[in-house]
Motif scaffolding. Structure first.
Motif, mmCIF file in Angstrom:
data_model
loop_
_atom_site.group_PDB
_atom_site.id
_atom_site.type_symbol
_atom_site.label_atom_id
_atom_site.label_comp_id
_atom_site.label_asym_id
_atom_site.label_seq_id
_atom_site.Cartn_x
_atom_site.Cartn_y
_atom_site.Cartn_z
ATOM 1 N N LEU A 274 1.965 -2.273 -13.557
ATOM 2 C CA LEU A 274 1.330 -1.212 -12.779
ATOM 3 C C LEU A 274 -0.017 -0.830 -13.379
ATOM 4 O O LEU A 274 -1.023 -0.707 -12.679
ATOM 5 N N ARG B 234 -2.634 -3.573 -12.774
ATOM 6 C CA ARG B 234 -3.058 -3.628 -11.374
ATOM 7 C C ARG B 234 -3.962 -2.449 -11.020
ATOM 8 O O ARG B 234 -4.937 -2.580 -10.288
ATOM 9 N N LEU B 235 -3.615 -1.300 -11.563
ATOM 10 C CA LEU B 235 -4.417 -0.104 -11.298
ATOM 11 C C LEU B 235 -5.808 -0.274 -11.889
ATOM 12 O O LEU B 235 -6.825 0.006 -11.235
ATOM 13 N N PHE C 2 -7.734 -2.553 -9.714
ATOM 14 C CA PHE C 2 -8.071 -1.875 -8.454
ATOM 15 C C PHE C 2 -9.265 -0.937 -8.642
ATOM 16 O O PHE C 2 -10.100 -0.788 -7.748
#
Lengths: 218, 218
Positions: free
Chosen positions: B111, B114-115, B118
């Motif tokens: 997570l 990926r954050l 992003f």
DNA sequence: AATAAAATTTAGATTAATCTAAAAATATAA
DNA sequence: TTATATTTTTAGATTAATCTAAATTTTATT
């Protein structure tokens, strides 16, 4: 404020009430939460003290309006975060449940509303489950499953009734994802195994699998 | 896995160690976490058992490599979520701390990465604090504060040493946000109150406020 | 309706995190 | 360096959530 644990109980009771059950049983809750019936009894008493459920000994529990509101708002959060994880962070639909279980408890009105807006007010999560709106209204699509179809019928996949990683992963391999078109070619009378067409490919699918796939006839 | 509480202790010890202190005191931790020294002693013993801190009675604690890694990864999470909240969900810089305190504990490698991706691998959070990279490396900008400047010097605001809502809110009203240019016009000898120029506007600012504003001379 | 089976609740313990009050160790100051 | 103040630790309780084992109530079955 309610603890994570209390919230998980409310969510479990909410989901168990969806089948029109009046008075959710202690055992059912224990099963769903992988805990012991005695623990459930303790927690129910606590929730009853807080007016989140109504409860009479040996008669099962029901959510009050207050309890139901909390449950729906957690479900709203959960599903919005699932959309975020899949659409923005590129997670797959079988990877997001556990993360959303944690994120859902950060239950701040402003965060939820901002997230909803950022995501473009989605109506369904990555598994096709409806997302309650900010007032708690929730569209329940009626559950027509693949197993309800007869030979020759066509339909579109719109959701799943089972959210396990293994099931979702299996569906993906068969290209049975949301929006996929299926056509029933044949059904085995003995055990309801289905031969279907997905993207022009022949697929054999068990009744166990087909009865958990929600579809819309076309 | 570590509990939220354990993680908060590790984070507190990490931050208290930044001033080069060898052996963080029980009282300092109790202060930071708004708890009692006796509770701190209990928790320190537990963390020592888990090899997250090294500890000798009455001598204060230090993080082990293992403990420091956990602390840094939580700080990384916290700061990434703050960027998300400000840049994607349009929260203001004085609104995000408490939410990030909750989000930071959803400490899943995938997570976080990926954050980070992003968000475009940001280097600083909305308050100018450096975000550790995925290997835990962290750029420490040296703390030149507005109060260090002398008359006539110019600088750019790059961070804050105090994160309270009231301080951040006050700074915003004065347009003393990240990137703002300031010029020292005058300093009161008695109490170091400063007269400065921000966007061509005269502003009077106390020493209490100026010594918490991190700047870079230009 | 009586009995067996299943479901539910109670009683009493346990674990994590906290607290207060008292005791012990360390630091400070006359 | 002795007395005092401060810091830290220990001892013993408390609260939330859980458990096991035993007791009770409800439901099902003869």
């Amino acid at each position: 404020m309610n603890s994570f644990t209390e919230e998980n109980y409310l969510k479990a009771i909410y989901k168990l009430s969806l089948n029109g059950v009046q008075g959710v049983s202690t055992n059912a809750i224990a099963d769903k939460l992988a805990t012991k019936p005695s623990s459930v009894t303790d927690m129910i008493k606590k929730l009853a003290d807080k007016k989140l459920v109504s409860y009479q000994k040996y008669q099962g529990v029901n959510l009050t309006k207050k309890g139901s509101d909390v449950a729906v708002s957690i479900i709203r959060n959960h599903r919005l975060w699932e959309v975020f994880l899949v659409e923005k962070l590129n997670f797959k639909w079988d990877e997001v449940h556990d993360l959303a279980e944690e994120l859902e408890h950060i239950n701040t009105h402003k965060l939820t509303e901002r997230l909803d807006e950022f995501l473009g007010f989605p109506k369904f999560d990555p598994h096709g489950d409806p997302i309650p709106d900010k007032d708690g209204n929730i569209i329940q699509h009626k559950d027509v499953t693949l197993s309800d179809l007869i030979r020759g019928e066509k339909a579109v996949v719109v959701g799943v009734k089972e959210h396990s990683k293994s099931y979702l992963n299996y569906l993906e391999q068969l290209q049975l994802v949301l929006g996929a078109e299926v056509e029933v070619k044949d059904i085995v009378e003995f055990d309801a195994t289905m031969q279907i067409l997905v993207n022009n490919k022949q697929v054999i699918i068990s009744n166990q699998a087909s009865k958990n796939l929600i579809v819309k006839k076309i």
